[in-house]
Design a protein around this motif. Structure first.
Motif, PDB file in Angstrom:
ATOM      1  N   PHE A 175       0.930  -1.297   0.067  1.00  0.00           N
ATOM      2  CA  PHE A 175       0.087  -0.117   0.171  1.00  0.00           C
ATOM      3  C   PHE A 175       1.021   1.234   0.099  1.00  0.00           C
ATOM      4  CE2 PHE A 175      -3.325  -2.847   1.619  1.00  0.00           C
ATOM      5  CZ  PHE A 175      -4.306  -2.207   1.053  1.00  0.00           C
ATOM      6  N   SER A 176       0.478   2.314  -0.723  1.00  0.00           N
ATOM      7  CA  SER A 176       0.966   3.568  -0.316  1.00  0.00           C
ATOM      8  C   SER A 176       1.059   4.188   0.893  1.00  0.00           C
ATOM      9  CB  SER A 176       0.442   4.720  -1.495  1.00  0.00           C
ATOM     10  OG  SER A 176      -0.928   4.833  -1.163  1.00  0.00           O
ATOM     11  N   PRO A 177       1.885   5.015   1.268  1.00  0.00           N
ATOM     12  CA  PRO A 177       2.046   5.808   2.798  1.00  0.00           C
ATOM     13  C   PRO A 177       0.531   6.084   3.203  1.00  0.00           C
ATOM     14  CG  PRO A 177       3.943   6.229   1.609  1.00  0.00           C
ATOM     15  CD  PRO A 177       2.972   5.610   0.427  1.00  0.00           C
ATOM     16  N   ASP A 178      -0.237   6.672   2.270  1.00  0.00           N
ATOM     17  CA  ASP A 178      -1.340   7.306   2.657  1.00  0.00           C
ATOM     18  C   ASP A 178      -2.537   6.214   2.679  1.00  0.00           C
ATOM     19  OD1 ASP A 178      -1.634   7.287   0.059  1.00  0.00           O
ATOM     20  OD2 ASP A 178      -2.252   9.393  -0.153  1.00  0.00           O
ATOM     21  N   LYS A 210       0.964  -3.884 -11.345  1.00  0.00           N
ATOM     22  CA  LYS A 210      -0.158  -3.092 -11.358  1.00  0.00           C
ATOM     23  C   LYS A 210      -0.419  -2.112 -10.519  1.00  0.00           C
ATOM     24  CE  LYS A 210      -2.370  -6.490 -14.215  1.00  0.00           C
ATOM     25  NZ  LYS A 210      -2.598  -5.712 -15.466  1.00  0.00           N
ATOM     26  N   LEU A 211      -1.212  -1.050 -10.494  1.00  0.00           N
ATOM     27  CA  LEU A 211      -1.741   0.073  -9.713  1.00  0.00           C
ATOM     28  C   LEU A 211      -3.169  -0.183  -9.424  1.00  0.00           C
ATOM     29  CD1 LEU A 211      -0.112   2.204  -7.673  1.00  0.00           C
ATOM     30  CD2 LEU A 211      -0.712   3.814  -9.572  1.00  0.00           C
ATOM     31  N   TRP A 212      -3.654  -0.172  -8.209  1.00  0.00           N
ATOM     32  CA  TRP A 212      -5.039   0.054  -8.018  1.00  0.00           C
ATOM     33  C   TRP A 212      -5.190   1.112  -6.888  1.00  0.00           C
ATOM     34  CZ3 TRP A 212      -7.239  -4.679  -9.941  1.00  0.00           C
ATOM     35  CH2 TRP A 212      -6.337  -5.536 -10.258  1.00  0.00           C
ATOM     36  N   SER A 213      -6.613   1.601  -6.897  1.00  0.00           N
ATOM     37  CA  SER A 213      -6.946   2.585  -5.852  1.00  0.00           C
ATOM     38  C   SER A 213      -7.458   1.604  -4.762  1.00  0.00           C
ATOM     39  CB  SER A 213      -8.450   3.033  -6.455  1.00  0.00           C
ATOM     40  OG  SER A 213      -9.496   2.016  -6.550  1.00  0.00           O
ATOM     41  N   SER A 214      -7.419   2.242  -3.489  1.00  0.00           N
ATOM     42  CA  SER A 214      -7.984   1.499  -2.362  1.00  0.00           C
ATOM     43  C   SER A 214      -9.022   0.640  -2.196  1.00  0.00           C
ATOM     44  CB  SER A 214      -7.815   2.770  -1.137  1.00  0.00           C
ATOM     45  OG  SER A 214      -8.769   3.615  -1.200  1.00  0.00           O
ATOM     46  N   SER A 246       7.869   5.353  -2.608  1.00  0.00           N
ATOM     47  CA  SER A 246       8.641   6.170  -2.178  1.00  0.00           C
ATOM     48  C   SER A 246       7.996   6.740  -0.885  1.00  0.00           C
ATOM     49  CB  SER A 246       8.933   7.349  -2.952  1.00  0.00           C
ATOM     50  OG  SER A 246       7.528   7.829  -3.347  1.00  0.00           O
ATOM     51  N   PRO A 247       8.720   7.389   0.142  1.00  0.00           N
ATOM     52  CA  PRO A 247       8.020   7.867   1.319  1.00  0.00           C
ATOM     53  C   PRO A 247       6.902   9.089   1.005  1.00  0.00           C
ATOM     54  CG  PRO A 247      10.338   7.777   1.443  1.00  0.00           C
ATOM     55  CD  PRO A 247      10.114   7.409   0.338  1.00  0.00           C
ATOM     56  N   GLU A 248       6.975   9.857  -0.163  1.00  0.00           N
ATOM     57  CA  GLU A 248       5.994  10.635  -0.427  1.00  0.00           C
ATOM     58  C   GLU A 248       4.928  10.044  -1.190  1.00  0.00           C
ATOM     59  OE1 GLU A 248       9.067  10.512  -1.873  1.00  0.00           O
ATOM     60  OE2 GLU A 248      10.102  11.785  -0.396  1.00  0.00           O
ATOM     61  N   GLY A 249       5.021   8.715  -1.611  1.00  0.00           N
ATOM     62  CA  GLY A 249       3.659   8.094  -2.383  1.00  0.00           C
ATOM     63  C   GLY A 249       3.707   8.368  -4.004  1.00  0.00           C
ATOM     64  N   THR A 250       4.682   9.299  -4.203  1.00  0.00           N
ATOM     65  CA  THR A 250       4.537   9.813  -5.787  1.00  0.00           C
ATOM     66  C   THR A 250       5.209   8.763  -6.824  1.00  0.00           C
ATOM     67  OG1 THR A 250       6.866  10.891  -5.554  1.00  0.00           O
ATOM     68  CG2 THR A 250       4.674  12.295  -5.000  1.00  0.00           C
ATOM     69  N   GLN A 251       5.994   8.089  -6.177  1.00  0.00           N
ATOM     70  CA  GLN A 251       6.765   6.982  -7.068  1.00  0.00           C
ATOM     71  C   GLN A 251       6.533   5.782  -6.273  1.00  0.00           C
ATOM     72  OE1 GLN A 251      10.791   8.446  -7.137  1.00  0.00           O
ATOM     73  NE2 GLN A 251      10.296   9.437  -9.079  1.00  0.00           N
TER      74      GLN A 251
END
Length: 442
Positions: A38-41, A55-59, A80-85
């Motif tokens: 999961f992304s950080p947020d 693959k990239l999914w929405s939550s 990445s820590p910022e969730g941008t990559q």
């Protein structure tokens, strides 16, 4: 509530609530899913598979993007820590870095089948800025923000292939593989249908005044349907001439002529007969012009906003441009190794978009100068549509994906400046690349 994600050897990812309740399964990978994050947020989920794809999914579990760059099983993914990559590590010894969000394009939802048609609704529609996508299984309506707001499915007898939007009303027409045409009222959500042909309907178009609907497909004659005052349509005339499937139809912006493109290797122009007093003039039974390219099948048609030039794309990779009197203005071999499918003309007339079988969309000037190449699809691009204001281009295709491109940003891009922003950290760490780093600093 927080969700848990788990990957499985049956190629699926499943989302669970904390109490063990299954929320949904995510179906999209073609091999075992071995890694996820999961992304950080918590707004994104990345999954990596033995099929080599990230693959990239929405939550909520909507597939947003699919990245191909590894020639091996993926062993790890991380944000990445910022969730941008998002990073992917493969058994091929590579770690790849991907942008989570791209300022030039927005991936939209993914259909269950390949996307055959995309159309923007008319500027005079109450849903201005919205657009419609059609796959062989359903029709989806998207608002100007790119959010799904309406869906029609399981209403057609056959597979859907063609789509037309009414020039004034919130109304669609769709054609299927059994020769049925469906009239869809977007306001009331009602669907009427009638049998237009015994064979597949692959092309539909309205006249600009909305009084006429033309259909074409596996049955080469074109059928012209008259809109009735009490509702519905009646067959007004049949136009003979094509020798094989008709893939595309479009009227000139002023409605003075109709064009048709066929796999018989011709584009035909049909003009209105001179009207007799009080009569609605029919289209001439013989085309005013027959435009031939290199005898390769034609798939896509577009007419310039001024109505004076006709553009067509062939499966041999050639872009043809004629004036409306049949004189060839441009013959451009876009690609030698693949074919072209569809073309679209920007509302200001300054840009031509060309869909290709090798997963790309090219942007050309009307003079044939390549301006940019858009790469995000992972299969043949089957449809294109510019927004009425020209800011966006929506594309769809064999990979079942819809992508909306921000054409204003694409056209204003400074390639060197953008490239330097992306790689300056890497260049600054490589002494042998100091000259390049200095150039970026300048």
């Amino acid at each position: 509530s927080h969700l848990l994600a788990a990957s499985y050897s049956d190629n699926q990812v499943r989302l669970w609530q904390g109490d063990g309740t299954l929320v949904r399964g995510l179906d999209g990978h073609e091999a075992e899913v071995g890694t996820l994050a999961f992304s950080p947020d918590g707004s994104y989920l990345a999954t990596g598979s033995a099929d080599g794809r990230l693959k990239l999914w929405s939550s909520e579990g909507t597939l947003l993007n699919s990245f191909e760059g590894h020639n091996s099983r993926l062993r790890g993914v991380a944000f990445s820590p910022e969730g941008t990559q998002v990073l992917s590590a493969g058994e091929d010894g590579l770690v790849r870095i991907w942008q989570v969000e791209n300022e030039f394009m927005q991936p939209l939802g993914i259909h269950d089948h390949e996307v055959w048609q995309v159309r923007y609704l008319s500027p005079s529609s109450s849903l201005v800025g919205s657009f419609v996508s059609l796959s062989r299984g359903d029709i989806r309506v998207w608002n100007p923000a790119g959010e799904l707001v309406q869906q029609f499915e399981q209403f057609a007898l056959g597979e859907l292939y063609s789509l037309a939007v009414h020039p004034q009303q919130d109304q669609l027409m769709a054609g299927d593989s059994r020769g049925m045409v469906y009239e869809i009222d977007l306001t009331r959500g009602e669907i009427d249908s009638w049998s237009a042909d015994e064979l597949s309907v692959f092309a539909l178009t309205y006249s600009p005044d909305g009084r006429w609907l033309v259909s074409g497909g596996n049955s080469p004659p074109l059928k012209v349907w008259r809109s009735l005052a009490q509702g519905g349509y009646e067959l007004d005339q049949t136009l003979e001439g094509h020798q094989a499937r008709v893939w595309d139809l479009t009227f000139s912006p002023d409605g003075s002529y109709l064009t048709s493109a066929s796999i018989d290797g011709t584009v035909r122009l049909w003009e209105w007969d001179s009207p007799s007093p009080g009569d609605v003039p029919p289209l001439a039974l013989m085309p005013s012009e027959v435009l031939a390219g290199d005898h390769s099948p034609f798939w896509g048609l577009a007419i310039s906003p001024e109505g004076d030039r006709i553009l067509s794309a062939s499966r041999s990779g050639v872009l043809n441009l004629w004036n409306r009197w049949g004189e060839q203005l441009l013959k451009l071999q876009v690609t030698e190794s693949s074919g072209l499918t569809r073309v679209a003309w920007s509302p200001d007339g300054q840009l031509i978009a060309v869909a290709r079988t090798d997963h790309r969309v090219d942007l050309y000037s009307p003079e044939g100068l390549l301006i940019s190449q858009l790469r995000n699809h992972q299969g043949t691009v089957l449809t294109l549509a510019f927004s009425p204001d020209g800011r966006y281009l929506v594309s769809g295709g064999e990979d079942r994906r819809l992508v909306r491109w921000d054409i204003e940003k694409v056209r204003s891009l400074n390639g060197l400046e953008y490239g330097c922003q992306r790689v300056q950290d890497y260049l600054s760490q490589q002494s042998e690349l100091e000259p390049l780093f200095s150039q970026c600093q300048d």
